[in-house]
Design a protein around this motif. Structure first.
Motif, PDB file in Angstrom:
ATOM      1  N   VAL A 183     -47.418  -5.242  -4.145  1.00  0.00           N
ATOM      2  CA  VAL A 183     -47.041  -5.108  -2.778  1.00  0.00           C
ATOM      3  C   VAL A 183     -48.089  -5.220  -1.877  1.00  0.00           C
ATOM      4  CG1 VAL A 183     -46.193  -3.286  -1.337  1.00  0.00           C
ATOM      5  CG2 VAL A 183     -45.351  -2.943  -4.016  1.00  0.00           C
ATOM      6  N   ILE A 184     -47.706  -5.678  -0.843  1.00  0.00           N
ATOM      7  CA  ILE A 184     -48.654  -5.998   0.298  1.00  0.00           C
ATOM      8  C   ILE A 184     -49.405  -4.753   0.768  1.00  0.00           C
ATOM      9  CG2 ILE A 184     -48.805  -7.040   2.750  1.00  0.00           C
ATOM     10  CD1 ILE A 184     -45.947  -8.617   2.063  1.00  0.00           C
ATOM     11  N   PRO A 185     -50.759  -4.766   0.698  1.00  0.00           N
ATOM     12  CA  PRO A 185     -51.498  -3.551   0.963  1.00  0.00           C
ATOM     13  C   PRO A 185     -51.164  -2.996   2.343  1.00  0.00           C
ATOM     14  CG  PRO A 185     -52.924  -5.421   0.132  1.00  0.00           C
ATOM     15  CD  PRO A 185     -51.706  -6.308   0.203  1.00  0.00           C
ATOM     16  N   GLY A 186     -50.830  -1.774   2.433  1.00  0.00           N
ATOM     17  CA  GLY A 186     -50.398  -1.214   3.551  1.00  0.00           C
ATOM     18  C   GLY A 186     -49.347  -0.666   3.700  1.00  0.00           C
ATOM     19  N   GLN A 187     -48.311  -1.546   2.807  1.00  0.00           N
ATOM     20  CA  GLN A 187     -46.658  -1.552   2.698  1.00  0.00           C
ATOM     21  C   GLN A 187     -46.189  -0.710   1.644  1.00  0.00           C
ATOM     22  OE1 GLN A 187     -44.685  -4.915   3.547  1.00  0.00           O
ATOM     23  NE2 GLN A 187     -45.875  -5.448   5.167  1.00  0.00           N
ATOM     24  N   GLU A 188     -47.249  -0.080   1.001  1.00  0.00           N
ATOM     25  CA  GLU A 188     -46.946   0.874  -0.238  1.00  0.00           C
ATOM     26  C   GLU A 188     -45.696   2.052   0.038  1.00  0.00           C
ATOM     27  OE1 GLU A 188     -50.982  -0.835  -0.774  1.00  0.00           O
ATOM     28  OE2 GLU A 188     -49.942   0.519   0.758  1.00  0.00           O
ATOM     29  N   ASP A 189     -46.175   2.695   1.156  1.00  0.00           N
ATOM     30  CA  ASP A 189     -45.149   4.031   1.511  1.00  0.00           C
ATOM     31  C   ASP A 189     -43.904   3.710   1.792  1.00  0.00           C
ATOM     32  OD1 ASP A 189     -47.228   5.816   0.978  1.00  0.00           O
ATOM     33  OD2 ASP A 189     -47.635   6.057   2.991  1.00  0.00           O
ATOM     34  N   GLU A 190     -43.787   2.166   2.499  1.00  0.00           N
ATOM     35  CA  GLU A 190     -42.188   1.722   2.835  1.00  0.00           C
ATOM     36  C   GLU A 190     -41.817   1.183   1.464  1.00  0.00           C
ATOM     37  OE1 GLU A 190     -45.247   0.885   4.394  1.00  0.00           O
ATOM     38  OE2 GLU A 190     -44.791   1.997   6.356  1.00  0.00           O
ATOM     39  N   PHE A 191     -42.659   0.574   0.603  1.00  0.00           N
ATOM     40  CA  PHE A 191     -41.941   0.207  -0.613  1.00  0.00           C
ATOM     41  C   PHE A 191     -41.325   1.359  -1.322  1.00  0.00           C
ATOM     42  CE2 PHE A 191     -42.723  -0.301  -5.044  1.00  0.00           C
ATOM     43  CZ  PHE A 191     -41.669  -1.487  -5.288  1.00  0.00           C
ATOM     44  N   LEU A 192     -42.021   2.340  -1.391  1.00  0.00           N
ATOM     45  CA  LEU A 192     -41.701   3.309  -2.257  1.00  0.00           C
ATOM     46  C   LEU A 192     -40.065   4.053  -1.546  1.00  0.00           C
ATOM     47  CD1 LEU A 192     -44.898   5.097  -3.345  1.00  0.00           C
ATOM     48  CD2 LEU A 192     -43.358   3.827  -4.798  1.00  0.00           C
ATOM     49  N   LYS A 193     -40.112   4.047  -0.526  1.00  0.00           N
ATOM     50  CA  LYS A 193     -39.039   4.685   0.185  1.00  0.00           C
ATOM     51  C   LYS A 193     -37.875   3.541   0.113  1.00  0.00           C
ATOM     52  CE  LYS A 193     -41.042   6.886   4.205  1.00  0.00           C
ATOM     53  NZ  LYS A 193     -41.691   6.764   5.587  1.00  0.00           N
ATOM     54  N   ALA A 194     -38.095   2.321  -0.021  1.00  0.00           N
ATOM     55  CA  ALA A 194     -36.792   1.244  -0.302  1.00  0.00           C
ATOM     56  C   ALA A 194     -36.617   1.357  -1.654  1.00  0.00           C
ATOM     57  CB  ALA A 194     -37.287  -0.202   0.049  1.00  0.00           C
ATOM     58  N   PHE A 195     -37.430   1.711  -2.532  1.00  0.00           N
ATOM     59  CA  PHE A 195     -37.170   1.747  -4.040  1.00  0.00           C
ATOM     60  C   PHE A 195     -36.327   2.780  -4.339  1.00  0.00           C
ATOM     61  CE2 PHE A 195     -37.815   2.466  -8.456  1.00  0.00           C
ATOM     62  CZ  PHE A 195     -37.479   1.388  -8.901  1.00  0.00           C
ATOM     63  N   SER A 196     -36.550   3.969  -3.827  1.00  0.00           N
ATOM     64  CA  SER A 196     -35.835   5.189  -3.904  1.00  0.00           C
ATOM     65  C   SER A 196     -34.263   4.704  -3.847  1.00  0.00           C
ATOM     66  CB  SER A 196     -36.390   6.390  -3.097  1.00  0.00           C
ATOM     67  OG  SER A 196     -35.947   6.192  -1.734  1.00  0.00           O
ATOM     68  N   LYS A 197     -34.198   3.947  -2.612  1.00  0.00           N
ATOM     69  CA  LYS A 197     -32.532   3.354  -2.497  1.00  0.00           C
ATOM     70  C   LYS A 197     -32.273   2.393  -3.470  1.00  0.00           C
ATOM     71  CE  LYS A 197     -32.876   4.084   2.557  1.00  0.00           C
ATOM     72  NZ  LYS A 197     -33.125   3.427   3.413  1.00  0.00           N
ATOM     73  N   ALA A 198     -33.066   1.406  -3.737  1.00  0.00           N
ATOM     74  CA  ALA A 198     -32.945   0.536  -4.680  1.00  0.00           C
ATOM     75  C   ALA A 198     -32.431   0.948  -6.180  1.00  0.00           C
ATOM     76  CB  ALA A 198     -33.985  -0.644  -4.619  1.00  0.00           C
ATOM     77  N   GLN A 199     -33.181   2.023  -6.593  1.00  0.00           N
ATOM     78  CA  GLN A 199     -33.003   2.387  -8.044  1.00  0.00           C
ATOM     79  C   GLN A 199     -31.456   2.932  -8.246  1.00  0.00           C
ATOM     80  OE1 GLN A 199     -35.876   5.306  -8.937  1.00  0.00           O
ATOM     81  NE2 GLN A 199     -35.192   6.591  -7.145  1.00  0.00           N
ATOM     82  N   ASP A 200     -30.797   3.255  -7.094  1.00  0.00           N
ATOM     83  CA  ASP A 200     -29.511   3.714  -7.359  1.00  0.00           C
ATOM     84  C   ASP A 200     -28.559   2.336  -7.590  1.00  0.00           C
ATOM     85  OD1 ASP A 200     -29.936   6.352  -6.844  1.00  0.00           O
ATOM     86  OD2 ASP A 200     -29.705   6.220  -4.506  1.00  0.00           O
ATOM     87  N   ILE A 201     -28.939   1.323  -7.168  1.00  0.00           N
ATOM     88  CA  ILE A 201     -28.420   0.147  -7.358  1.00  0.00           C
ATOM     89  C   ILE A 201     -28.412  -0.385  -8.794  1.00  0.00           C
ATOM     90  CG2 ILE A 201     -28.151  -2.532  -6.968  1.00  0.00           C
ATOM     91  CD1 ILE A 201     -29.300  -1.820  -3.947  1.00  0.00           C
ATOM     92  N   ILE A 202     -29.423  -0.536  -9.238  1.00  0.00           N
ATOM     93  CA  ILE A 202     -29.802  -1.220 -10.581  1.00  0.00           C
ATOM     94  C   ILE A 202     -29.089   0.056 -11.584  1.00  0.00           C
ATOM     95  CG2 ILE A 202     -32.187   0.029 -11.071  1.00  0.00           C
ATOM     96  CD1 ILE A 202     -32.863  -2.782 -12.327  1.00  0.00           C
ATOM     97  N   SER A 203     -29.024   1.201 -11.483  1.00  0.00           N
ATOM     98  CA  SER A 203     -28.859   2.236 -12.373  1.00  0.00           C
ATOM     99  C   SER A 203     -27.339   2.069 -12.687  1.00  0.00           C
ATOM    100  CB  SER A 203     -29.276   3.649 -12.219  1.00  0.00           C
ATOM    101  OG  SER A 203     -28.839   4.265 -10.845  1.00  0.00           O
ATOM    102  N   LYS A 204     -26.565   1.782 -11.599  1.00  0.00           N
ATOM    103  CA  LYS A 204     -24.978   1.659 -12.099  1.00  0.00           C
ATOM    104  C   LYS A 204     -24.857   0.153 -12.582  1.00  0.00           C
ATOM    105  CE  LYS A 204     -24.410   4.492  -7.855  1.00  0.00           C
ATOM    106  NZ  LYS A 204     -24.275   4.718  -6.397  1.00  0.00           N
TER     107      LYS A 204
END
Length: 106
Positions: free
Chosen positions: A10-31
């Protein structure tokens, strides 16, 4: 069972935004068809590096079923702009019985 292993830089400094986006994305893959489970782990030594482990029933559940789906486009939109360089993704399978030739090299 197939294990997808993706190293996510992940681009340094964007880790928190990445984790927020991943929390949404994981719902996609899990289905998705063939999905069993996933884990996202963060590197201790390099805080902007993550590893994503996804268990799929078959390789094609990931490479065709997911990657060629409309859901993948949503996943891509949520996550792909965080990566530099783009992730390396490889697939692994279980070794059911210990192979003596493998053990002799350890």
């Amino acid at each position: 069972m197939i294990l997808e292993v993706a190293v996510l830089n992940v681009i340094p400094g964007q880790e928190d935004e990445f984790l927020k986006a991943f929390s949404k994305a994981q719902d996609i893959i899990s289905k998705m068809v063939g999905y069993h489970s996933h884990q996202l782990k963060r590197c201790i030594e390099h805080a902007s590096q993550f590893i994503l482990l996804v268990e799929w029933e078959k390789l094609t559940d990931h490479t065709i079923g997911f990657r060629e789906s409309k859901e993948y486009q949503e996943w891509k939109g949520l996550l792909h702009h965080f990566y530099d360089p783009f992730p390396t993704v490889e697939h692994y399978t279980n070794i059911e019985k210990a192979d003596e030739s493998l053990i002799s090299h350890i």
